[in-house]
Structures are given as C-alpha cells and as structure tokens.
Write a protein that holds these residues in place. Sequence first.
Motif, mmCIF file in Angstrom:
data_model
loop_
_atom_site.group_PDB
_atom_site.id
_atom_site.type_symbol
_atom_site.label_atom_id
_atom_site.label_comp_id
_atom_site.label_asym_id
_atom_site.label_seq_id
_atom_site.Cartn_x
_atom_site.Cartn_y
_atom_site.Cartn_z
ATOM 1 N N PHE A 56 8.534 3.063 2.828
ATOM 2 C CA PHE A 56 8.909 2.018 4.298
ATOM 3 C C PHE A 56 9.501 1.308 3.474
ATOM 4 N N ASN A 57 9.444 0.832 2.087
ATOM 5 C CA ASN A 57 10.497 -0.287 1.655
ATOM 6 C C ASN A 57 10.692 0.470 0.799
ATOM 7 N N TYR A 58 11.796 0.663 0.320
ATOM 8 C CA TYR A 58 12.776 0.831 -1.344
ATOM 9 C C TYR A 58 13.201 -0.014 -2.220
ATOM 10 N N PRO A 59 12.806 -0.538 -2.607
ATOM 11 C CA PRO A 59 12.700 -2.334 -3.502
ATOM 12 C C PRO A 59 13.899 -1.864 -4.066
ATOM 13 N N TYR A 60 15.475 -2.765 -4.080
ATOM 14 C CA TYR A 60 16.933 -2.837 -4.496
ATOM 15 C C TYR A 60 16.666 -3.525 -6.082
ATOM 16 N N ALA A 61 15.637 -3.442 -6.616
ATOM 17 C CA ALA A 61 14.933 -3.947 -7.935
ATOM 18 C C ALA A 61 15.704 -2.351 -8.832
ATOM 19 N N ARG A 62 14.389 -1.493 -8.380
ATOM 20 C CA ARG A 62 13.913 -0.075 -8.807
ATOM 21 C C ARG A 62 14.910 0.645 -8.313
ATOM 22 N N ASP A 84 0.814 -1.125 0.079
ATOM 23 C CA ASP A 84 0.086 0.522 0.008
ATOM 24 C C ASP A 84 0.948 1.030 0.454
ATOM 25 N N ALA A 85 2.337 1.344 0.640
ATOM 26 C CA ALA A 85 2.587 2.632 0.793
ATOM 27 C C ALA A 85 3.509 2.341 0.284
ATOM 28 N N LEU A 86 3.960 0.954 -1.197
ATOM 29 C CA LEU A 86 5.264 1.744 -2.178
ATOM 30 C C LEU A 86 3.513 2.647 -2.980
ATOM 31 N N ALA A 87 2.547 2.271 -2.908
ATOM 32 C CA ALA A 87 1.687 2.223 -4.498
ATOM 33 C C ALA A 87 1.427 4.421 -3.666
ATOM 34 N N ARG A 88 1.318 4.340 -2.637
ATOM 35 C CA ARG A 88 0.495 5.706 -3.101
ATOM 36 C C ARG A 88 1.634 6.407 -3.072
ATOM 37 N N TYR A 89 2.332 6.557 -2.474
ATOM 38 C CA TYR A 89 3.560 7.459 -2.345
ATOM 39 C C TYR A 89 4.842 7.309 -2.628
ATOM 40 N N GLY A 90 5.081 6.009 -3.195
ATOM 41 C CA GLY A 90 6.398 5.499 -4.264
ATOM 42 C C GLY A 90 6.738 5.547 -5.751
ATOM 43 N N SER A 91 4.759 6.040 -6.020
ATOM 44 C CA SER A 91 5.023 6.090 -7.631
ATOM 45 C C SER A 91 5.185 7.333 -8.059
ATOM 46 N N GLY A 92 5.790 8.374 -7.165
ATOM 47 C CA GLY A 92 5.935 9.890 -7.781
ATOM 48 C C GLY A 92 4.984 10.646 -8.891
ATOM 49 N N LEU A 93 4.000 10.283 -7.363
ATOM 50 C CA LEU A 93 2.430 10.246 -7.222
ATOM 51 C C LEU A 93 2.303 10.072 -5.090
#
Length: 352
Positions: free
Chosen positions: A221-227, A197-206
Amino acid sequence: MSTPPVTTAAATAASREAFYQRLDARSMAPLWTRLKSLVPKDPTPVGVPCLWRYDEVRPYIMESAEHISAREAERRVLILENPALRGSSQATGTLYAGLQLIMPGEIAPAHRHTQSALRFVIEGSGAYTAVDGEKTLMAPGDFVITPGWTWHHHGNEGSGPMVWLDGLDIPMVAHYNATFREDHHAEAAEIARPTGDALARYGSGLLPVGYRAPSLNSPIFNYPYARTREALHALTRAGDPDPHLGHLMRYVNPVDGGWAMPTMAPTIRLLPKGFQGLPFRSTDGMIFVCVEGEGAVEVGGQQMAFAPRDVFVVPGWTSYRLRAGVDTVLFSFSDRVAQEKLGLYREERSPG
Ligand code: GTQ
C-alpha cells in the motif's frame, strides 16, 4: 395499390410533434431524435485541460489550516475541480482530485467508504496514513493506496505540514449509486502490524506461499519514491523512451500482475532531457503531477508549462504531447483499468 397521401413537411413535423407529446405523457420518447447523441461517432471530451500551479495553490492550502482543524474537517482538502465541471467535485468525467493538508500533531479521524483512494505525496515528512491496521510513513513522491472499504486515518508526527494529492473514484462509484461510508468509533483505528510489513511481505519480488488476496487491490500500500525513481533511471540507461509516452511504467499488483487498483490506474514516467513527445490520445481522462524537472504539455491547442508539484488534467480522447527541458518525472492516474476491464479502452498514436 394505394398511394400514400401527399403531406407537406410542415404537416409531417406537426403530426410527429403531436405524437412525441403523447409519448412524453407516457414516459416514452422516440430514439431517432436522440440516436446520434446517444451513440456518437466518437467520445466528446468531458471537462477541459487545466493546470494548478503549486506555488499559486500552496498559500490557500496553508491558509485552510487557519480556518479548520483536520479533526473538524474530517479531511482538510481543497478540491481541484475542473473549470468546465464546477460544482461536481470532478477533475475528469470519472475522477475526483484534491490536495490534503495535515499539520503536526493532527489526526484525520478513521473512517471507511466504498470509494477507493490513492495518495501521491507532494511535500513534507513525518506524516503517516494507517490502512487496514498498518501505518506507513510517507515521503514526497510516494504512491499510497487506500482500498475501498478499509479503515483509514492519517496522522502527522513530524514537525511541519504535509500535503498530498488525493485521487478518488467518487464520480464512478456515484454513477453506480454504490456509495457507503462508516465512521470508526475511535479517532484512530487499531494498528495490528508493524510499519513496513506489507512492503516486506509483498513488495520484494516475493509473496508468502498460500497468500490469498482479500481484494482486487495490491497488498503493497506504499510504493516508496526512492525505489520508483531508481527503476525509472535504470530504464533510461537501458533503451529509448516510447516516442509518444516517454519511459512509462505502471504501478502493479504483484499478486496477479494487473494494475495496483481495480478502478484507478496509476502510472509514473520519466521524460528524458529534451524529450519532444509525439501526439497521443486515449479514452481515459488523466490527472498528472509533476514530480521532478520541468516541461510543457500541449493539449487541445493550449500550451501548459509545468514545474514540480503542479497538477494538470488531460481530458479523455483529447490529443496531447509532452515536452521536457530536463529529465522530468510525471505521476498520473486515470480510470483506464476500469475501461480495460469493460473492453472500452482505446488509444491513438499520431505520427506528428
Ligand atoms: O482521505 O479518506 O480527498 O474520504 C476525499 C474523501 C480524502 C480520505 C478526500 C476522503 C478522503
């Protein structure tokens, strides 16, 4: 005009000493005997450069599971203690580091504390950390935030061990004597939102319109290594690295563009194959993890070679240079964000 009495150096010293003793009895002291050490010309590095080779440390981490469960230990961690600061639980003057192990089926029970924590995943899969009502599954190279005073527990739903590096601002919070902790009534705190949820809400340039940040921490709260890895490699195709630092990126809080955390400054860098960094020093003591590749750091007249999963420390205001034999990725964190806010951070680049 009266002339002062002639005194010998010995008499002066003796009368000063007697004066200091009378001051001492009143809980006072002369500044002038201490001024140069209280206000030195430049910082004296705290701790020494040091490195923990993962292949040497790993057997001890795994053995810790034979001695204690995550439940009994609460957090089964081997502290990485700077050899010059033994007994202090410090890796640098302001930061704590440790390697945490969680075995399949285990839960490290929920608690919260005023210290902030970061995790950098070293090995394994299938384990999660739950922070403030949301779980995130962790993979090697992921950078995970536990903001101060948020409920958190860890669990391993996979089939093998998972190890990550813990970075906490324990010494900094202790300095302010502002340490509080609380244990949750349940082993696992409630999960209120779906994973991701957090990555979708806050981690997509939106950002959700009207979003108000509850703290100074990034809501991701998680910055995945792949990205992260993709971003680093895109940089190498777009231009030259900084001659001192390589392709250096910081983990950012998307709400205000600042550092992802208020007390600890996390960064990741790519050193391209053959990189020979120029000397650099800054006031923040740093803890590094080698993620991929191999290379060496020259620091304080010492050469330390590093390979993936090794952890090393560069004390503050100590000149260092980084070299890489192949494309190499290094994670690091320091107290730079706190120093910047206090107007203290300084850096120095040497031409070679
Ligand atoms: O995972 O909450 O390495 O509270 C030290 C203290 C980890 C944790 C540490 C902690 C934690």
